[in-house]
Design an enzyme around this catalytic site. Structure first.
Site, PDB file in Angstrom:
ATOM      1  N   CYS A  86      -0.229  -7.123   2.423  1.00 44.10           N
ATOM      2  CA  CYS A  86       0.401  -5.987   1.752  1.00 44.10           C
ATOM      3  C   CYS A  86       1.702  -5.307   2.615  1.00 44.10           C
ATOM      4  O   CYS A  86       2.111  -4.420   2.044  1.00 44.10           O
ATOM      5  CB  CYS A  86      -0.776  -4.918   1.727  1.00 44.10           C
ATOM      6  SG  CYS A  86      -2.088  -5.478   0.840  1.00 44.10           S
TER       7      CYS A  86
ATOM      8  N   HIS B 252       0.648   4.513   3.265  1.00 37.23           N
ATOM      9  CA  HIS B 252       0.364   3.095   2.611  1.00 37.23           C
ATOM     10  C   HIS B 252      -1.034   3.576   1.581  1.00 37.23           C
ATOM     11  O   HIS B 252      -1.296   2.850   0.497  1.00 37.23           O
ATOM     12  CB  HIS B 252      -0.482   2.115   3.616  1.00 37.23           C
ATOM     13  CG  HIS B 252      -0.789   0.796   3.245  1.00 37.23           C
ATOM     14  ND1 HIS B 252       0.082  -0.044   2.566  1.00 37.23           N
ATOM     15  CD2 HIS B 252      -2.146   0.343   3.318  1.00 37.23           C
ATOM     16  CE1 HIS B 252      -0.571  -0.910   2.345  1.00 37.23           C
ATOM     17  NE2 HIS B 252      -2.031  -0.979   2.839  1.00 37.23           N
TER      18      HIS B 252
ATOM     19  N   GLU C 255      -5.093   5.714   8.653  1.00 33.10           N
ATOM     20  CA  GLU C 255      -3.566   6.192   8.645  1.00 33.10           C
ATOM     21  C   GLU C 255      -3.609   7.525   8.910  1.00 33.10           C
ATOM     22  O   GLU C 255      -2.744   7.774   9.718  1.00 33.10           O
ATOM     23  CB  GLU C 255      -3.044   5.661   6.987  1.00 33.10           C
ATOM     24  CG  GLU C 255      -1.601   6.011   6.864  1.00 33.10           C
ATOM     25  CD  GLU C 255      -1.076   5.613   5.888  1.00 33.10           C
ATOM     26  OE1 GLU C 255       0.050   5.684   5.628  1.00 33.10           O
ATOM     27  OE2 GLU C 255      -1.980   5.131   4.572  1.00 33.10           O
TER      28      GLU C 255
ATOM     29  N   LYS D 256       0.396   5.023  -4.624  1.00 32.38           N
ATOM     30  CA  LYS D 256      -0.708   4.185  -5.078  1.00 32.38           C
ATOM     31  C   LYS D 256      -1.818   5.005  -6.088  1.00 32.38           C
ATOM     32  O   LYS D 256      -2.461   4.298  -6.929  1.00 32.38           O
ATOM     33  CB  LYS D 256      -1.293   3.362  -3.852  1.00 32.38           C
ATOM     34  CG  LYS D 256      -0.498   2.502  -3.075  1.00 32.38           C
ATOM     35  CD  LYS D 256      -1.372   1.600  -2.279  1.00 32.38           C
ATOM     36  CE  LYS D 256      -0.455   0.689  -1.527  1.00 32.38           C
ATOM     37  NZ  LYS D 256       0.516   1.132  -0.703  1.00 32.38           N
TER      38      LYS D 256
ATOM     39  N   HIS E 281      -2.280  -0.588  -6.213  1.00 30.36           N
ATOM     40  CA  HIS E 281      -1.980  -1.483  -5.200  1.00 30.36           C
ATOM     41  C   HIS E 281      -1.087  -2.540  -5.423  1.00 30.36           C
ATOM     42  O   HIS E 281      -1.838  -3.622  -5.968  1.00 30.36           O
ATOM     43  CB  HIS E 281      -2.927  -1.637  -3.956  1.00 30.36           C
ATOM     44  CG  HIS E 281      -2.485  -2.058  -2.684  1.00 30.36           C
ATOM     45  ND1 HIS E 281      -1.366  -2.434  -2.552  1.00 30.36           N
ATOM     46  CD2 HIS E 281      -3.214  -2.209  -1.624  1.00 30.36           C
ATOM     47  CE1 HIS E 281      -1.421  -2.829  -1.277  1.00 30.36           C
ATOM     48  NE2 HIS E 281      -2.505  -2.837  -0.826  1.00 30.36           N
TER      49      HIS E 281
ATOM     50  N   PHE F  55      -3.629  -6.954   5.533  1.00 34.43           N
ATOM     51  CA  PHE F  55      -4.744  -7.739   5.917  1.00 34.43           C
ATOM     52  C   PHE F  55      -4.298  -8.878   6.927  1.00 34.43           C
ATOM     53  O   PHE F  55      -3.039  -9.308   6.790  1.00 34.43           O
ATOM     54  CB  PHE F  55      -5.466  -8.642   4.916  1.00 34.43           C
ATOM     55  CG  PHE F  55      -6.432  -7.813   3.984  1.00 34.43           C
ATOM     56  CD1 PHE F  55      -6.699  -6.682   4.004  1.00 34.43           C
ATOM     57  CD2 PHE F  55      -7.101  -8.440   2.885  1.00 34.43           C
ATOM     58  CE1 PHE F  55      -7.715  -6.212   3.324  1.00 34.43           C
ATOM     59  CE2 PHE F  55      -7.969  -7.994   2.157  1.00 34.43           C
ATOM     60  CZ  PHE F  55      -8.360  -6.512   2.472  1.00 34.43           C
TER      61      PHE F  55
END
Length: 413
Positions: free
Chosen positions: A164, A304, A315, A336, A341, A400
Site C-alpha cells: 500500500c 493512511h 498512525e 479512505k 483503500h 504490508f
C-alpha cells in the site's frame, strides 16, 4: 542546492469520480463511493462491499477498443489517469528530450485479475487456452511500460512495488530522479484494480476487510471505535512532477511544490504495525527534515487511515510521537473513509487530495466518525469538511511488509 520540484498536472479515476473537480466536490461533500460488490457473486464471502470505480469511467477517447482487450483493468486505469494528468499539465512530450522524462507508476498487486482469469482457463480448458498476453497483462510494471511507450518517455521507467506504499515510493523515486538531475519531468503515481474473488477471499481469510455489509457507505470508518477493517477500492492517481525552472520556461500552471519525503521500515511484522508507531514516526521525521520544515509548520495530514484497529492506532501514536502538542492543532483526515483503500494506488490519490486541500484551504472530512475511540483522540476532521488556511501538508502511506513512505507538499511562494 536541491532542484525544486513542482506538480504541474494531475489525473485520477476513482470510486467517487473520474474528473478532478467533480471528485473533489464529492469528497468535500462527504459522499461515499462504497457499494455492494458488483464484479462477482459475493454471496458466500465475508465481505461483500467495495469501492468500485465510478460510473463515469470510460476508456473511450483514451484507448482503442482492441487495445483494452490486451490490458488488465489496473493498467487501463493507470493509462487513462496518466493521459488526464498529461493533458492537465499542457506539456508536449514531442518537444522534450525523451531521455530527460521518467515514468514511475506503482502497483501493489498488478494484474491479479488477469492471473485469476487465466488460471481458471488453465484448469478448465487446458494450457493451450491460456492467453499469450497473460504475462504482459499481469506484470505490476505494465502501466509504466505502456505510458512510457505512449509518450516516448525514455528516462527511468519502472514500478515500485511495496504493497500500500507503492504509489508513495514511486513518487519518492521520481523526486530523487529530478533532484539528482537525471530527469526534468516525471509521470508518477499508482494504479490498482483487484476487486476480484481471490483478493477478497485472501483478505477475508486475514479478517482484514470490513464486514459491515448491510451499510456499505458506513463501512469505512477510520479512527472510529467501531471500525472493523478496510474496504477495498480501485482506481488510479497520476501526477506530473517537474523541475521548477523547466516548468517556468514553458509557463506551466503549478499546483504545489513537492518539498520532501521520508521512507522507513518497521522491521517488525509482515502485516501488523507496531502499535507505538515508531516506524511511521521515523518516516514523518525524515520527511520533515528533507522538506526543511519545522513540525509546527504542518497544517494538514492526509492519513493512511485504513479503518483497521491496529493501523489507525499506530498512525495516531506516530503523529503524537512526532508532533507532540502540535498534533492536537493539526487537521487530520482519512479520505479512505469515502473511496476505500486503493492499495498500491492509494498514496497517489491521497497526494492529489492533499494538493487540492492546499489549493482550496479546505480539509476533506473523515466520514463515519461517529463513536470516538479514546485512543484515537486527534482532530480527524469528523464528517464535515473544515476551512483552514493551509500552507503545508503531509501525506502518509504504510504498506504490508512494514513499508512506510511520507511526502510533504507546500504552496508555492
Amino acid at each position: 542546492m536541491k532542484r525544486r520540484i513542482v506538480i504541474t498536472g494531475m489525473g485520477l479515476v476513482s470510486p467517487l469520480g473520474c474528473e478532478l473537480s467533480s471528485t473533489w466536490d464529492a469528497l468535500v461533500a462527504g459522499k461515499s463511493g462504497i457499494r455492494p460488490v458488483q464484479s462477482f457473486d459475493s454471496t458466500h464471502f465475508r465481505s461483500r462491499i467495495a469501492g468500485h470505480i465510478a460510473d463515469d469511467f470510460t476508456t473511450e477517447g483514451f484507448l482503442e477498443f482492441k487495445e483494452t482487450k490486451h490490458l488488465d483493468i489496473s493498467t487501463q486505469y493507470g493509462i487513462v489517469a496518466a493521459i488526464k494528468a498529461v493533458q492537465d499539465s499542457g506539456i508536449d512530450f514531442s518537444q522534450e528530450n525523451p531521455l530527460r522524462c521518467s515514468c514511475i507508476i506503482g502497483s501493489g498487486i498488478g494484474g491479479l485479475s488477469t492471473l485469476e482469469t487465466q488460471q481458471t482457463r488453465l484448469l478448465e480448458k487446458g494450457p493451450g487456452k491460456v492467453s499469450p498476453f497473460t504475462i504482459p497483462r499481469m506484470i505490476p510494471n505494465a502501466a509504466s511500460g505502456h505510458v512510457s511507450i505512449l509518450y516516448n518517455l525514455q528516462g527511468p521507467s519502472y514500478a515500485a512495488v511495496s504493497a500500500c506504499a507503492s504509489a508513495a515510493h514511486s513518487m519518492a523515486a521520481t523526486i530523487d530522479a529530478i533532484r539528482l538531475g537525471k530527469v526534468d519531468v516525471g509521470v508518477t503515481g499508482g494504479t490498482e484494480g483487484c476487486i476480484i474473488q481471490i483478493s477478497y477471499a485472501a483478505f477475508s481469510a486475514m479478517r482484514a476487510l470490513s464486514e459491515r455489509n448491510e451499510e456499505p457507505e458506513k463501512a469505512s470508518r477510520p479512527f472510529d471505535a467501531d471500525r472493523d477493517g478496510f474496504v477495498m477500492g480501485e482506481g488510479a492517481g497520476i501526477l506530473l512532477f517537474e523541475e521548477w525552472e523547466h516548468a517556468k520556461k514553458r509557463n506551466a500552471k503549478i499546483y504545489a511544490e513537492v518539498l520532501g519525503y521520508g521512507a522507513t521500515s518497521d522491521a517488525f511484522h509482515i502485516v501488523q504495525p507496531h502499535e507505538t508507531g515508531e516506524g511511521p514516526a521515523n518516516a514523518i521525521r525524515l520527511a520533515l527534515e528533507d522538506a526543511e520544515l519545522n513540525l509546527e509548520q504542518i497544517d494538514y495530514i492526509n492519513a493512511h487511515g485504513t479503518s483497521t484497529q491496529l493501523g489507525d492506532l499506530a498512525e495516531t501514536n506516530a503523529i503524537k510521537r512526532v508532533f507532540g502538542e502540535h498534533a492536537y492543532r493539526l487537521n487530520v483526515s482519512s479520505t479512505k473513509s469515502e473511496i476505500g483503500h486503493l492499495l498500491g494506488a492509494s498514496g497517489a490519490l491521497e497526494l492529489i487530495f492533499s494538493v487540492l486541500a492546499l489549493q482550496n484551504n479546505l480539509i476533506p472530512p473523515t466520514i463515519n466518525l461517529e463513536t470516538p475511540d479514546p485512543q484515537c483522540d486527534l482532530n480527524y476532521t469528523p464528517n464535515v469538511a473544515q476551512e483552514r488556511n493551509c500552507r503545508y501538508a503531509l501525506s502518509n502511506s504504510f504498506g504490508f511488509g512494514g513499508h512506510n513512505a511520507c511526502l510533504v507538499i507546500g504552496k508555492m511562494d
